[in-house]
Design a protein around this motif. Structure first.
Motif, PDB file in Angstrom:
ATOM      1  N   ALA A  94      57.763  50.311  15.179  1.00 29.79           N
ATOM      2  CA  ALA A  94      58.895  49.377  15.202  1.00 29.79           C
ATOM      3  C   ALA A  94      58.471  48.069  15.864  1.00 29.79           C
ATOM      4  O   ALA A  94      58.838  46.982  15.395  1.00 29.79           O
ATOM      5  N   LEU A  95      57.699  48.155  16.936  1.00 26.68           N
ATOM      6  CA  LEU A  95      57.192  46.957  17.601  1.00 26.68           C
ATOM      7  C   LEU A  95      56.260  46.174  16.674  1.00 26.68           C
ATOM      8  O   LEU A  95      56.319  44.948  16.609  1.00 26.68           O
ATOM      9  N   TYR A  96      55.426  46.889  15.940  1.00 23.30           N
ATOM     10  CA  TYR A  96      54.532  46.234  14.983  1.00 23.30           C
ATOM     11  C   TYR A  96      55.347  45.484  13.929  1.00 23.30           C
ATOM     12  O   TYR A  96      55.088  44.317  13.637  1.00 23.30           O
ATOM     13  N   MET A  97      56.355  46.154  13.377  1.00 26.43           N
ATOM     14  CA  MET A  97      57.188  45.522  12.349  1.00 26.43           C
ATOM     15  C   MET A  97      57.993  44.366  12.917  1.00 26.43           C
ATOM     16  O   MET A  97      58.111  43.313  12.284  1.00 26.43           O
ATOM     17  N   GLY A  98      58.556  44.559  14.100  1.00 27.17           N
ATOM     18  CA  GLY A  98      59.323  43.489  14.732  1.00 27.17           C
ATOM     19  C   GLY A  98      58.464  42.267  15.023  1.00 27.17           C
ATOM     20  O   GLY A  98      58.883  41.129  14.801  1.00 27.17           O
ATOM     21  N   SER A  99      57.252  42.498  15.496  1.00 22.51           N
ATOM     22  CA  SER A  99      56.362  41.366  15.778  1.00 22.51           C
ATOM     23  C   SER A  99      55.928  40.691  14.483  1.00 22.51           C
ATOM     24  O   SER A  99      55.786  39.471  14.431  1.00 22.51           O
ATOM     25  N   LYS A 100      55.768  41.476  13.428  1.00 24.63           N
ATOM     26  CA  LYS A 100      55.413  40.899  12.119  1.00 24.63           C
ATOM     27  C   LYS A 100      56.555  40.022  11.609  1.00 24.63           C
ATOM     28  O   LYS A 100      56.322  38.931  11.095  1.00 24.63           O
ATOM     29  N   VAL A 101      57.786  40.482  11.783  1.00 24.12           N
ATOM     30  CA  VAL A 101      58.955  39.684  11.382  1.00 24.12           C
ATOM     31  C   VAL A 101      59.030  38.416  12.230  1.00 24.12           C
ATOM     32  O   VAL A 101      59.278  37.323  11.713  1.00 24.12           O
ATOM     33  N   ALA A 139      62.520  37.827   6.416  1.00 21.93           N
ATOM     34  CA  ALA A 139      62.437  39.024   7.266  1.00 21.93           C
ATOM     35  C   ALA A 139      62.664  40.293   6.452  1.00 21.93           C
ATOM     36  O   ALA A 139      61.942  41.282   6.611  1.00 21.93           O
ATOM     37  N   VAL A 140      63.657  40.275   5.566  1.00 19.69           N
ATOM     38  CA  VAL A 140      63.949  41.444   4.733  1.00 19.69           C
ATOM     39  C   VAL A 140      62.779  41.734   3.802  1.00 19.69           C
ATOM     40  O   VAL A 140      62.370  42.896   3.648  1.00 19.69           O
ATOM     41  N   GLN A 141      62.227  40.704   3.207  1.00 17.65           N
ATOM     42  CA  GLN A 141      61.069  40.891   2.321  1.00 17.65           C
ATOM     43  C   GLN A 141      59.897  41.498   3.096  1.00 17.65           C
ATOM     44  O   GLN A 141      59.253  42.436   2.624  1.00 17.65           O
ATOM     45  N   THR A 142      59.644  41.002   4.297  1.00 13.38           N
ATOM     46  CA  THR A 142      58.562  41.525   5.139  1.00 13.38           C
ATOM     47  C   THR A 142      58.813  42.988   5.493  1.00 13.38           C
ATOM     48  O   THR A 142      57.911  43.824   5.385  1.00 13.38           O
ATOM     49  N   LEU A 143      60.045  43.300   5.905  1.00 12.79           N
ATOM     50  CA  LEU A 143      60.370  44.683   6.274  1.00 12.79           C
ATOM     51  C   LEU A 143      60.270  45.619   5.082  1.00 12.79           C
ATOM     52  O   LEU A 143      59.791  46.749   5.225  1.00 12.79           O
ATOM     53  N   HIS A 144      60.695  45.180   3.911  1.00 14.72           N
ATOM     54  CA  HIS A 144      60.593  46.016   2.714  1.00 14.72           C
ATOM     55  C   HIS A 144      59.135  46.363   2.430  1.00 14.72           C
ATOM     56  O   HIS A 144      58.821  47.498   2.088  1.00 14.72           O
ATOM     57  N   GLN A 145      58.242  45.373   2.575  1.00 15.37           N
ATOM     58  CA  GLN A 145      56.815  45.625   2.348  1.00 15.37           C
ATOM     59  C   GLN A 145      56.247  46.586   3.380  1.00 15.37           C
ATOM     60  O   GLN A 145      55.480  47.482   3.053  1.00 15.37           O
ATOM     61  N   LEU A 146      56.636  46.412   4.631  1.00 21.72           N
ATOM     62  CA  LEU A 146      56.099  47.249   5.708  1.00 21.72           C
ATOM     63  C   LEU A 146      56.652  48.667   5.695  1.00 21.72           C
ATOM     64  O   LEU A 146      55.980  49.606   6.130  1.00 21.72           O
TER      65      LEU A 146
END
Length: 182
Positions: A94-101, A139-146
């Motif tokens: 979750a931290l990885y995804m949050g930092s990526k966003v 952000a949504v596009q990034t989260l969908h990919q991750l």
């Protein structure tokens, strides 16, 4: 100084906790300086995987800057995924995804959302409440990919439900429109 201490540790026995502390401080220093390459080299020089895991986790728990948090979460996921508990795995992912966003947001505004870096859904909700629709789209596009093939405590459906909830709120009118007569 860190490198001298490291050499000293090769020549004389150093207690494990002191060694972990030394490497943790050195790693955090390198990450704060933005030298990811040297940070990776430092981690690769550590022969004991248990020490390397302890250093990485303790460094991440120190809540370093955004780039450092992203680096450490990525490193832990890539090298120690099997050694982590499910809860810790979810937390780090979750931290990885949050930092990526966060990295997709304009640099000046990242500080406003940094405290939410370990809670990507909450960050997304905050962006929606602040009417940052363009940022939400990225952000949504990034989260969908991750999230493709990942299980970290929330799913693509949770994101879609959040978006639906706020879309519904945007269209709801708490009062009836009346026509004015002259």
């Amino acid at each position: 100084d860190y490198e001298l201490c490291e050499e000293w540790g090769h020549l004389y026995p150093v207690p494990r906790e002191d060694l972990i502390s030394l490497h943790r401080e050195h790693l955090l220093y390198l990450l704060e300086m933005g030298d990811m390459e040297k940070a990776l080299q430092l981690l690769q020089r550590i022969e004991d995987p248990g020490v390397c895991l302890a250093i990485s986790e303790q460094s991440l728990d120190q809540h370093p800057n955004l780039a450092a948090s992203h680096f450490l979460a990525d490193y832990l996921t890539a090298h120690f995924f099997a050694n982590l508990t499910t809860a810790r795995r979810n937390e780090i992912q979750a931290l990885y995804m949050g930092s990526k966003v966060l990295l997709t947001l304009p640099e000046l505004f990242r500080v406003n959302y940094f405290h939410l870096s370990s809670r990507p859904l909450l960050m997304l909700e905050q962006l929606l409440m602040n009417m940052k629709v363009d940022w939400v789209a990225v952000a949504v596009q990034t989260l969908h990919q991750l999230l493709a093939g990942q299980e970290i405590g929330f799913t693509v459906e949770d994101i879609d439900n959040l978006l639906s909830k706020y879309a519904e709120k945007a269209l709801s009118f708490p009062f009836a429109l009346k026509e004015k007569r002259s």
